[in-house]
Structure formats: structure tokens, C-alpha cells
Design an enzyme around this catalytic site. Sequence first.
Site, PDB file in Angstrom:
ATOM      1  N   ARG A 139     -14.234   8.123  -1.783  1.00  0.00           N
ATOM      2  CA  ARG A 139     -13.205   7.216  -1.598  1.00  0.00           C
ATOM      3  C   ARG A 139     -12.534   6.871  -2.795  1.00  0.00           C
ATOM      4  O   ARG A 139     -11.083   6.818  -2.888  1.00  0.00           O
ATOM      5  CB  ARG A 139     -13.739   6.015  -0.768  1.00  0.00           C
ATOM      6  CG  ARG A 139     -14.081   6.127   0.497  1.00  0.00           C
ATOM      7  CD  ARG A 139     -12.922   6.310   1.554  1.00  0.00           C
ATOM      8  NE  ARG A 139     -11.896   5.384   1.567  1.00  0.00           N
ATOM      9  CZ  ARG A 139     -11.941   4.271   2.525  1.00  0.00           C
ATOM     10  NH1 ARG A 139     -12.928   4.483   3.270  1.00  0.00           N
ATOM     11  NH2 ARG A 139     -11.149   3.247   2.490  1.00  0.00           N
ATOM     12  N   TYR A 153       2.467   7.295   5.180  1.00  0.00           N
ATOM     13  CA  TYR A 153       3.150   5.868   5.606  1.00  0.00           C
ATOM     14  C   TYR A 153       2.550   4.682   4.751  1.00  0.00           C
ATOM     15  O   TYR A 153       1.259   4.646   4.364  1.00  0.00           O
ATOM     16  CB  TYR A 153       3.130   5.520   7.086  1.00  0.00           C
ATOM     17  CG  TYR A 153       1.575   5.408   7.816  1.00  0.00           C
ATOM     18  CD1 TYR A 153       1.167   4.306   7.922  1.00  0.00           C
ATOM     19  CD2 TYR A 153       1.153   6.442   8.024  1.00  0.00           C
ATOM     20  CE1 TYR A 153      -0.240   4.121   8.504  1.00  0.00           C
ATOM     21  CE2 TYR A 153      -0.341   6.525   8.583  1.00  0.00           C
ATOM     22  CZ  TYR A 153      -1.068   5.375   8.801  1.00  0.00           C
ATOM     23  OH  TYR A 153      -2.305   5.041   9.223  1.00  0.00           O
ATOM     24  N   MET A 155       1.551   0.593   4.804  1.00  0.00           N
ATOM     25  CA  MET A 155       1.253  -0.528   5.981  1.00  0.00           C
ATOM     26  C   MET A 155       0.845  -1.734   5.113  1.00  0.00           C
ATOM     27  O   MET A 155       0.405  -1.790   3.897  1.00  0.00           O
ATOM     28  CB  MET A 155       0.269   0.055   6.793  1.00  0.00           C
ATOM     29  CG  MET A 155      -1.053   0.033   6.252  1.00  0.00           C
ATOM     30  SD  MET A 155      -2.393   0.079   7.406  1.00  0.00           S
ATOM     31  CE  MET A 155      -2.520  -1.455   8.028  1.00  0.00           C
ATOM     32  N   LYS A 157      -0.985  -5.841   6.273  1.00  0.00           N
ATOM     33  CA  LYS A 157      -1.608  -6.671   7.267  1.00  0.00           C
ATOM     34  C   LYS A 157      -0.565  -7.933   7.790  1.00  0.00           C
ATOM     35  O   LYS A 157      -0.102  -8.437   6.836  1.00  0.00           O
ATOM     36  CB  LYS A 157      -2.942  -7.254   7.140  1.00  0.00           C
ATOM     37  CG  LYS A 157      -3.965  -6.328   7.061  1.00  0.00           C
ATOM     38  CD  LYS A 157      -4.368  -5.645   8.338  1.00  0.00           C
ATOM     39  CE  LYS A 157      -5.491  -4.707   8.529  1.00  0.00           C
ATOM     40  NZ  LYS A 157      -5.529  -4.040   9.806  1.00  0.00           N
ATOM     41  N   HIS A 180     -12.269  -0.024  14.025  1.00  0.00           N
ATOM     42  CA  HIS A 180     -10.980   0.614  13.793  1.00  0.00           C
ATOM     43  C   HIS A 180     -11.574   2.121  13.067  1.00  0.00           C
ATOM     44  O   HIS A 180     -11.142   3.052  13.591  1.00  0.00           O
ATOM     45  CB  HIS A 180     -10.131   0.145  12.886  1.00  0.00           C
ATOM     46  CG  HIS A 180      -8.795   0.610  12.674  1.00  0.00           C
ATOM     47  ND1 HIS A 180      -7.963   0.611  13.718  1.00  0.00           N
ATOM     48  CD2 HIS A 180      -8.236   1.380  11.651  1.00  0.00           C
ATOM     49  CE1 HIS A 180      -6.785   1.045  13.447  1.00  0.00           C
ATOM     50  NE2 HIS A 180      -6.926   1.534  11.969  1.00  0.00           N
ATOM     51  N   GLN A 193      -8.404  11.441   5.387  1.00  0.00           N
ATOM     52  CA  GLN A 193      -7.406  10.217   4.805  1.00  0.00           C
ATOM     53  C   GLN A 193      -7.775  10.015   3.701  1.00  0.00           C
ATOM     54  O   GLN A 193      -8.791  10.243   3.037  1.00  0.00           O
ATOM     55  CB  GLN A 193      -7.580   9.010   5.832  1.00  0.00           C
ATOM     56  CG  GLN A 193      -8.845   8.529   5.481  1.00  0.00           C
ATOM     57  CD  GLN A 193      -8.898   7.138   6.530  1.00  0.00           C
ATOM     58  OE1 GLN A 193      -8.317   6.826   7.301  1.00  0.00           O
ATOM     59  NE2 GLN A 193     -10.320   6.329   6.517  1.00  0.00           N
ATOM     60  N   SER A 231      -4.575  -2.586  14.813  1.00  0.00           N
ATOM     61  CA  SER A 231      -3.308  -2.218  14.277  1.00  0.00           C
ATOM     62  C   SER A 231      -2.467  -3.016  15.300  1.00  0.00           C
ATOM     63  O   SER A 231      -1.343  -3.562  14.907  1.00  0.00           O
ATOM     64  CB  SER A 231      -3.291  -0.652  14.788  1.00  0.00           C
ATOM     65  OG  SER A 231      -3.889   0.009  13.818  1.00  0.00           O
TER      66      SER A 231
END
Length: 500
Positions: A139, A153, A155, A157, A180, A193, A231
Site C-alpha cells: 500500500r 476520482y 473523494m 468524508k 467496505h 486500487q 459511501s
Amino acid sequence: MERRQPPQTEEGWYVLHDFRSIDWDAWRDAPQRRRERAIEEGIDYLTAAESVADADEGGSATYSVLGHKADLLFLHLRPTLEHLDTLERRFEGTALAEFTERADSYLSVTEVSGYMSQDFFDDDAEMEDAGMKRYIESRLKPDIPDADFLSFYPMSKRRGPDHNWYELPFDERADYLANHGEIGKGYAGRVTQIISGSLGLDDFEWGITLFGDDPTDVKELLYEMRFDPSSSRFAEFGRFLSARRFPPENLGAYLDGEPVPQEGGSGGHPHASGESGGHPHGGDSSGGGHHGSGGPHGDDGDDETDIRSELADMDVYAGQPHGEDVHAVVLYSAADTDELFEEVDGLRQNFDHYDTHVKTAVYGPRDDDSEAAVVSLWETERAANTAAGFLADLPDVVRQAGDDDDDSWGTMGMFYTVKPDHREDFTDTFDDAGALLADMDGHRKTDLLINREDENDMFIASRWDSREDAMQFFRSDAFSEAVEFGRDVLEDRPRHVFLA
């Protein structure tokens, strides 16, 4: 007033999504000589970026953006902001830059947080989960996947009056994110991802980059996640940009309106070549050969060549010619074999969507003192490394072959497909060999593991104090007799693999 607990974070590489629009009128009107120079300098810049010639580690990739928002995307991951700053200015110095304008950009940094593992941030805690360690490393320092399609994209919270993410207790936030993440696991092998934090760096709080060979897989994943409370209640999204990857040498074809990527292109694209493109966290160490012969776990390529040559001199099969070998991810787990199989079977169904997937199987031990093994075989190293990121999250992983941190040396034998009538002969002979091995200097342990779905498919793993101790066994009469015996009872020769 109670203060909510923020998660700790660890940062890795900085990420720049550099979106460019092309001035097509200027391109059409430019003299041929000027366009050729722009293509040449553009290819040189992009090739150098993708080979990470400017830094010790990182990654870059080139994409064609679909729609009106941009024409090109240069995706860069580097250890420092200085590296990204230099890459931006170097592009502006190329002749290609004269035909482009920056349509958009996004700056962020890869991160992991305390939601994932509290032990990672606890100086006094021993993080015993080897799989989690590797996952965290992937990661923080991710490979750019070799997928055709990219969706990016930003994003944040929500902090609204009805739903405020930052007002929730830590444990509740962690539960939301865990649920999630379970959705994402269902797309393992189809969608990969890179999540990067951008609080204080750009307009949103995170940048999300999704990769897949089939755009509808990305669409399906995002659609399913929209119904998850993480989400539906708490996420705010920016605009989405979609792109297709192509190798830098296809830049001229792209500007000429031809299809890209073109057949025969290279540059690390998954359909370009079966050759390995290299990997910053691992080498091409040999993973196996005939009757347990193998290469060092973590040694360099010169050692591997020496081992192959020495085995060949002893008339020991050292693998098929280069280009026919496969790349393997091998993990050992202390979990119950049935539990492990359920997890692996779900991942395998997604892996099967890829042409480069050869096989993924669970091999169970013959005794309670040994761990099970998960073996995942791929035609390319990059595909194997991508799969390793998903497999590292399997339960109770204790180590991955090739990541040994002690002073031992390992060998593996794969593709032992035993003729059904000789199965007991094979296992009996293995037991006899085990008794001999137990008396050999430097030998620590040898296990015979059996494919949970095919009792005639077996896997042998050995541990030695050193490479020389193992080679002493391979030079022995007992090993030569085992080789001769195998020719009679095995369906095919065991194949050579590389560890990814």
C-alpha cells in the site's frame, strides 16, 4: 467535550496525476519536422519516467484519457515531492509540451492508517502477521498495475449536519471501513486500487485510482459500494476520469489517431510480452525444479544461474527454457486447510478472469506440525506480484517464500503430478528420503504437501542452514536415485518456476 480519536497514518510515495490536453489545431498545422521532434522527445521523456531513471524507486505510466476532460494522463509515483516537481518541469522542457496544456492534476501520497492495523503503529507490539506486513508495504509502495483501464476520482468524508464522519467513535469508523473493504475483496484479481491521502495537498481528502482490464468490473464494484453506508452516508465524490494505458513508444500512433496500444508494443503492458519487467520488492529467484531442486529464496540472479548450471552438470532437470517458465507466489499459513480453501477459492474465481493466471491451489500438510501452502502461478511476474497483494490478506499467513529473514535457505519442488497407480509408492519413497535427510548436516525440515483438490498433485518444500548444505544433498547418490525413481512414477517432469 469528548475529542474523537484520529487514526494514525504512515505515508509512502507521493502520487501525481498529471492530465494534459492537446492543442489539436496546432498539431495539425505544425510542420512534419516539428511534430517528429515532439514525438521523439515525448517518447524519451515518458520512457525515462516509466523506467524510473530519475529515482531509486517509484513508478510511472502513460494513459489515453477518454472524453473531453483531458487527452493524456501521466501517472507518477515517487519517494519525494522533489522528484515529482522535477518530472513536471522536465516535461515542460520537451517539444511535446508545446502542444499541450494542463487540463487538471491531483497531488496525494500513499498511506496506511490505524484502521488497518493498530499493531503497525505500536512501537512495543510485535507484528507477527507476515501477510499484513507485506500488504502494508504494497500500500505504501505500490506497483502500477498492468491493467488496460484506469478510473480516477477524488473523494472526501462528509461533515454535514446529518452525517458527520468525524463525529463517529473510532471503533464505529473502523467497522464501516472493514465492511467496505469486504466488498473490494470480492473483486480481487479483477480490480486493483491505489489509495492516496491528499488532506492539505489537494482539494479533496483522498485520491482513488482503480485499475482493471474490463471497465465494467470497475463500474460494478463502484455501483455495489454506493449501497454500502461508508459511501451512501459518508462519502463525497469529485469528478471521475477514465483512461486506457499505452506504452510510450506508441505515442506517435496515438497522435496519428491510430489504435493504441498497438500489437507488439512493450513498456510493461500486460499484453506486450511474457518477459518480467522487474519488481522493486523482489527478484527473479528460482523457486523450484526437479525433485526439490530449486533456487535461493532472496538470492540474486547470478546465484540462480550458477545453481541451474551446476544442476545441469549433474544431469538434473533445471527447468524449461526461458520464456516457458511460470512465476509463483507461495505463502505458508497456519490456518485450518478448509478455512483457507474457502478464502482462496473466492480469490481464484476472480483470478480466472485473467489469461495470465495458470493455477492457484491450497496444499495441505500430512502432519499437524506443518503449515499449509497456497501456491499461485502466473505467466508474468507482474501479474504474480499483483496477486500477492490479495493473497497476503489470507488468514494466519506466517511467511511468503522468498521473504526469509533468518539465515536459512529454502528449496521447492512443484508440479509433482504422480501417476495414480504409483501414489503410495511416491509417498513411501518420500518418507524413506525424509529419514535420510534427517541425518544430513544442515537439513532443517522437508514437508510433502498435497493439493486439497487433487491427491495426485504434490508439492515439496525444504529448509536448509545454507545453500551449500542443500547442494550437498543434490550431489548425493540418494538424490540421483530419487530422480530416476521419479521418471517412472510421475506423469510429467516437475516444472521450473520463479518466485515473484
